[in-house]
Write an enzyme that holds these catalytic residues in place. Structure first.
Site, PDB file in Angstrom:
ATOM      1  N   ASP A 261       0.860  -1.187   0.000  1.00 45.95           N
ATOM      2  CA  ASP A 261       0.000   0.000   0.000  1.00 45.95           C
ATOM      3  C   ASP A 261       0.892   1.231   0.000  1.00 45.95           C
ATOM      4  O   ASP A 261       1.951   1.255   0.645  1.00 45.95           O
ATOM      5  CB  ASP A 261      -0.882  -0.039   1.263  1.00 45.95           C
ATOM      6  CG  ASP A 261      -1.748   1.197   1.415  1.00 45.95           C
ATOM      7  OD1 ASP A 261      -2.918   1.142   1.032  1.00 45.95           O
ATOM      8  OD2 ASP A 261      -1.247   2.210   1.950  1.00 45.95           O
TER       9      ASP A 261
ATOM     10  N   GLU B 207      -5.018   2.548  -3.578  1.00 48.56           N
ATOM     11  CA  GLU B 207      -3.563   2.550  -3.632  1.00 48.56           C
ATOM     12  C   GLU B 207      -2.968   1.225  -3.166  1.00 48.56           C
ATOM     13  O   GLU B 207      -1.787   1.139  -2.828  1.00 48.56           O
ATOM     14  CB  GLU B 207      -2.989   3.699  -2.789  1.00 48.56           C
ATOM     15  CG  GLU B 207      -3.202   3.592  -1.288  1.00 48.56           C
ATOM     16  CD  GLU B 207      -4.539   4.175  -0.820  1.00 48.56           C
ATOM     17  OE1 GLU B 207      -4.624   4.531   0.356  1.00 48.56           O
ATOM     18  OE2 GLU B 207      -5.471   4.291  -1.638  1.00 48.56           O
TER      19      GLU B 207
END
Length: 759
Positions: A640, A683
């Site tokens: 992430d 993300e």
């Protein structure tokens, strides 16, 4: 003979000597013994590509006592062939310039025999491995080893003997080899082996880097461009004509006594590594060089603080290397071309507009240099020469080796080579050589600069002098001459523009006459500028200009009306069938395009070009089933982007999207072909790693973490990522495997970020 005539003849003789200057003697130092690995250099020499560029090139075979880089820097050899380790040399301040990468992937691999039971890289632990003592050259192999969770200290490295027998006899367990050489020998001996290729692990280094020094580029930019052009031309021919090239190497460059079959095998492998079919011969990518540089630094192979701009190490064949004096001259002067419109299609004046071969070349030169320029038409040659003699900024074209009416000018290098051709009436046969015109009446313009040369060279031809090309065509039409000898573009232009239906081009000869620019002899700066820009004109540029004006008629028109009558009836029937087929094909094509688009939408993330969540989930299920069946190891990396919300909120969503795109590109360039990379959402990303345990996955995660943290995203903050790693266990399903990796990643997020956690 009066003094003026003597002076004129002496001057003309001197000018001819200048134009026929000796070829520049230079050498290329190879980094190994003669074989197909260097085929392009041999072909450039044997096919005369070096000679065409006025270069006399010596190709030097490798010697263990030779330091390639210092040999080039000390001008013992102006050019050489090296490896990606040249990037380290540049980091250490050695000013080399990479001219072309012949192989997009290095042929260097690690080979082990099946009997040694080395199936994966990890099996190399405590094994004997022969590599070159230069860690720089073996960087790709070392990177592959480290990336698979093995410490280099756990391997018993041996100095390379370069004897394959040491691998066969068991003196060593694995050996650094070339894909193009040793596999062929092992196959021929029916010995089973395994190739461990760094490129399959994401470590793609260049091979066969053609390079020179910055000093050579600074002092001889035209020579560098000529070498670059001739070498790539040689390689193109070598890969397109492998059988012929192999025969040349076998007969003339075979110091290793290789068989024809071995050379052909080598050629096939190297052509693939050059990515020749993909059109990447010689290509050097800025991003790839940057990645290789970063990897060398991460491996600790250079601790030098010296950095360099990629523009300083990668040669740009289109760049014109002007000195400060030359740049100032261009900025402060208007350069005027004087043209003669009496000789179309070299210059064509119509309705106060100029076009033609010479004008097109001038426009190309003017554009490349961003010149302040004007064109003046003066159809009197003496008057034009006087303009050049009285104004240093004036210049004009001349055809041939000398301008017989101007002894006060210097000539540029050749802008183009214009072929001579023969025009006859349509009933005459095609000729392949001027010698076939012996004892025939051939019209030729008496003022042509090549006339005296041809008259002396071919005394058996009965030349008929004419005042101009129009008179030549009048003699041809009235059957008073067999043909007209002249410049190919001029003959072609007159046939087509005057619609002379009973004339054709009946021969194109290897008598090339050069088109050059004449410059005031005092203006050396302008002459140097012109030579530099002319050297950047490519064969493609020339072809475009030639084809524009060479509308060549080779054969007479024939009456095919009987054919049309026969097929007329059939055409009606065929048209009906064709129309129906086209409609059907159009529908099929539309359907295929729609299917491809739908498939792309379903499987590929539109922003990052990574797999979509739906696709990555299906891949994971397939890999889980395969793992349960074969038990070869399966790991996941879940990561992430740290503080991504702040990037979006403070810098804008377009900047955030750009960051995600670049991260995706970095990952894709690092992964093996067998790995799968997808965007999980927002993300978050996931990487599926078949045949990989969690230790190996951890090493890959750390490599990615460093790559991302060190990458310049061109924003005012550092971008980092948090990584979680999990390995498949016997009781796992997709959800449990994903959950463990996800939990590990969030553990990192809660405890400082920019780290890797393995569960």
């Amino acid at each position: 003979m009066n003094i003026y005539k003597i002076f004129l003849l002496v001057s003309l003789f001197f000018n001819t000597l200048v134009l026929q200057a000796k070829e520049e003697k230079i050498s290329i130092q190879l980094d190994w013994l003669h074989q197909f690995q260097f085929a392009g250099y041999y072909i450039a020499k044997e096919k005369g590509y070096f000679k065409e560029e006025n270069l006399d090139v010596t190709i030097k075979e490798f010697d263990f006592d030779v330091d390639l880089v210092n040999t080039v820097l000390n001008s013992k050899a102006s050019y050489a062939v090296g490896k990606s380790s040249l990037i380290i040399d540049r980091l250490e301040g050695k000013k080399v310039v990479l001219l072309a990468a012949i192989y997009q992937n290095s042929p260097m691999v690690l080979i082990s025999l099946n009997k040694s039971n080395i199936k994966i890289i990890k099996d190399l632990k405590d094994k004997k491995v022969m590599l070159t003592p230069d860690a720089r050259s073996a960087a790709a192999i070392n990177s592959m080893i480290i990336s698979q969770g093995l410490n280099l200290k756990d391997i018993n490295f041996q100095p390379h003997s370069f004897k394959l027998e040491d691998l066969i006899s068991g003196k060593t367990d694995a050996m650094g080899c070339y894909l193009s050489n040793e596999p062929y020998i092992l196959d021929s001996k029916n010995i089973e082996f395994k190739i461990h290729n760094p490129s399959e692990y994401g470590f793609e280094f260049y091979g066969g880097l053609f390079f020179t020094s910055q000093e050579e580029l600074r002092q001889n930019p035209i020579r560098v461009r000529k070498m670059h052009r001739a070498v790539l031309k040689g390689w193109k021919y070598a890969f397109e004509n492998i059988d012929e090239t192999v025969k040349i190497i076998y007969e003339k460059y075979n110091t290793q006594n290789k068989s024809l079959e071995a050379l052909k095998y080598e050629a096939k492998i190297l052509k693939e590594l050059a990515q020749f079919k993909e059109g990447r011969l010689g290509e050097i990518d800025f991003k790839k060089v940057e990645e290789i540089k970063r990897l060398y630094l991460l491996l600790g192979l250079s601790d030098s603080a010296i950095n360099f701009k990629l523009e300083d190490i990668i040669y740009d064949s289109e760049k014109i290397n002007l000195t400060n004096e030359e740049k100032e001259y261009i900025k402060n002067n208007q350069i005027n071309l004087i043209s003669n419109s009496n000789f179309p299609p070299f210059t064509i004046e119509k309705e106060n507009k100029l076009s033609g071969i010479e004008i097109d070349y001038w426009n190309l030169i003017r554009k490349k240099l961003n010149l302040i320029s004007a064109i003046e038409v003066i159809n009197n040659n003496k008057e034009a020469n006087e303009k050049i003699n009285t104004n240093e900024n004036n210049l004009k074209y001349a055809f041939g080796t000398a301008d017989y009416e101007n002894i006060n000018s210097n000539m540029s290098m050749s802008v183009d080579k214009i072929k001579l051709a023969l025009t006859t009436l349509v009933d005459k046969p095609y000729t392949t050589s001027i010698t076939e015109l012996a004892n025939k009446k051939i019209a030729i313009t008496k003022y042509a600069s090549y006339y005296k040369d041809l008259k002396k060279k071919y005394p058996k031809i009965n030349f008929v002098e004419t005042a101009n090309i129009n008179e030549s065509f009048e003699l041809l039409q009235s059957n008073k001459v067999y043909g007209i000898l002249g410049k190919l573009p001029a003959l072609s232009y007159n046939i087509t523009k005057k619609t002379i239906s009973n004339a054709k081009i009946s021969g194109i000869y290897n008598e090339n006459y050069e088109l050059r620019l004449h410059v005031n002899k005092e203006n050396k700066v302008l002459l140097n500028i012109l030579n530099k820009v002319i050297s950047t004109i490519t064969d493609e540029d020339r072809k475009l200009i030639r084809d524009k004006y060479n509308s060549i008629i080779y054969e007479p028109e024939k009456d095919y009306s009987w054919v049309y009558k026969i097929i007329g009836f059939l055409s009606v029937l065929i048209i009906i069938v064709v129309i129906n087929n086209r409609k059907l094909n159009r529908e099929i094509k539309k359907r295929k395009i729609a299917e491809e688009e739908l498939n792309k939408i379903a499987n590929i993330d539109g922003l990052t070009n990574a797999f979509s969540r739906r696709k990555i989930e299906s891949i994971l299920e397939l890999e889980l089933n395969r793992e349960k069946r074969y038990n070869r190891g399966l790991s996941l990396i879940f990561f992430d982007v740290d503080n991504f919300k702040l990037i979006n909120d403070q810098l804008g969503h377009s900047t955030g999207d750009n960051v995600l795109e670049k991260i995706s590109s970095l990952v894709n360039n690092t992964m093996r072909k067998t790995d799968s990379f997808g965007r999980w959402g927002g993300e978050e990303f996931i990487i599926i790693l078949p045949e990989t345990n969690k230790v190996q996955a951890k090493n890959i995660a750390y490599l990615l973490k460093e790559k991302i943290a060190n990458f310049n995203f061109e924003i005012d903050r550092k971008v980092t990522c948090s990584f979680g790693v999990s390995q498949f266990e016997e009781t796992d399903c997709a959800d449990s495997l994903l959950t463990r990796a996800d939990n590990a990643m969030y553990y990192v997020k809660r405890n400082g970020k920019d780290e890797v956690k393995v569960v």
